[in-house]
Design a protein around this motif. Structure first.
Motif, PDB file in Angstrom:
ATOM      1  N   PRO A  36     105.715  34.381 -56.566  1.00  0.00           N
ATOM      2  CA  PRO A  36     106.426  34.771 -55.342  1.00  0.00           C
ATOM      3  C   PRO A  36     107.581  35.712 -55.670  1.00  0.00           C
ATOM      4  CG  PRO A  36     106.010  32.418 -55.357  1.00  0.00           C
ATOM      5  CD  PRO A  36     105.639  32.927 -56.718  1.00  0.00           C
TER       6      PRO A  36
ATOM      7  N   LEU B  57     108.897  26.603 -52.070  1.00  0.00           N
ATOM      8  CA  LEU B  57     107.622  26.115 -51.549  1.00  0.00           C
ATOM      9  C   LEU B  57     107.814  24.858 -50.701  1.00  0.00           C
ATOM     10  CD1 LEU B  57     104.577  26.278 -51.304  1.00  0.00           C
ATOM     11  CD2 LEU B  57     104.404  25.119 -53.527  1.00  0.00           C
TER      12      LEU B  57
ATOM     13  N   ILE C 168      97.111  24.015 -52.350  1.00  0.00           N
ATOM     14  CA  ILE C 168      98.125  25.053 -52.194  1.00  0.00           C
ATOM     15  C   ILE C 168      98.093  25.893 -53.459  1.00  0.00           C
ATOM     16  CG2 ILE C 168     100.585  25.537 -51.887  1.00  0.00           C
ATOM     17  CD1 ILE C 168     100.558  22.399 -50.958  1.00  0.00           C
ATOM     18  N   GLU C 169      97.914  27.201 -53.280  1.00  0.00           N
ATOM     19  CA  GLU C 169      97.947  28.070 -54.461  1.00  0.00           C
ATOM     20  C   GLU C 169      98.527  29.422 -54.095  1.00  0.00           C
ATOM     21  OE1 GLU C 169      93.858  28.028 -55.739  1.00  0.00           O
ATOM     22  OE2 GLU C 169      93.453  29.899 -54.723  1.00  0.00           O
ATOM     23  N   TRP C 170      99.121  30.056 -55.093  1.00  0.00           N
ATOM     24  CA  TRP C 170      99.683  31.386 -54.916  1.00  0.00           C
ATOM     25  C   TRP C 170      98.560  32.398 -55.072  1.00  0.00           C
ATOM     26  CZ3 TRP C 170     103.352  33.928 -52.848  1.00  0.00           C
ATOM     27  CH2 TRP C 170     103.566  35.258 -53.188  1.00  0.00           C
TER      28      TRP C 170
ATOM     29  N   TYR D 175     100.962  32.487 -50.017  1.00  0.00           N
ATOM     30  CA  TYR D 175     100.448  31.175 -50.392  1.00  0.00           C
ATOM     31  C   TYR D 175      99.172  30.924 -49.593  1.00  0.00           C
ATOM     32  CZ  TYR D 175     104.653  29.850 -52.898  1.00  0.00           C
ATOM     33  OH  TYR D 175     105.685  29.785 -53.807  1.00  0.00           O
TER      34      TYR D 175
ATOM     35  N   VAL E  41      96.969  28.108 -48.328  1.00  0.00           N
ATOM     36  CA  VAL E  41      97.124  26.675 -48.093  1.00  0.00           C
ATOM     37  C   VAL E  41      95.909  26.151 -47.339  1.00  0.00           C
ATOM     38  CG1 VAL E  41      98.530  24.924 -46.936  1.00  0.00           C
ATOM     39  CG2 VAL E  41      99.632  26.891 -48.017  1.00  0.00           C
TER      40      VAL E  41
ATOM     41  N   PRO F 247     105.636  34.120 -48.156  1.00  0.00           N
ATOM     42  CA  PRO F 247     106.608  33.469 -49.037  1.00  0.00           C
ATOM     43  C   PRO F 247     108.061  33.705 -48.645  1.00  0.00           C
ATOM     44  CG  PRO F 247     105.740  35.409 -50.110  1.00  0.00           C
ATOM     45  CD  PRO F 247     104.948  35.223 -48.836  1.00  0.00           C
TER      46      PRO F 247
END
Length: 87
Positions: free
Chosen positions: A26, A33, A54-56, A62, A64, A80
């Protein structure tokens, strides 16, 4: 050797915009987060069952996944900086 160096340099110039646009993390100044998820939880209200993943994403958001109150899986892209859902 000089031909190979010129080829590598050219390749680097071609790829540098692509590499520069990917975000491994981010950006500076992004919301924590935990705050983003708290905002999503508040925005979703009774429709949220639970967060499942949840992952970047290196495109800058993100990704989700959550299960709604009816246990259906739903995906969201969250900004973000603001925590808002993205289209």
């Amino acid at each position: 050797n000089s031909m190979m160096l010129r080829s590598l340099a050219t390749l680097g110039l071609i790829l540098s915009p692509v590499i520069a646009s990917a975000q491994d993390a981010p950006p500076a100044g992004a919301m924590p987060l935990s705050e983003i998820l708290a905002k999503a939880e508040a925005d979703l209200g009774g429709d949220l069952g639970h967060f499942s993943e949840i992952e970047w994403d290196d495109d800058g958001y993100y990704d989700v996944e959550y299960h709604n109150a009816e246990d259906r899986e739903v995906s969201l892209r969250l900004d973000p900086m603001t925590g808002d859902a993205m289209e």
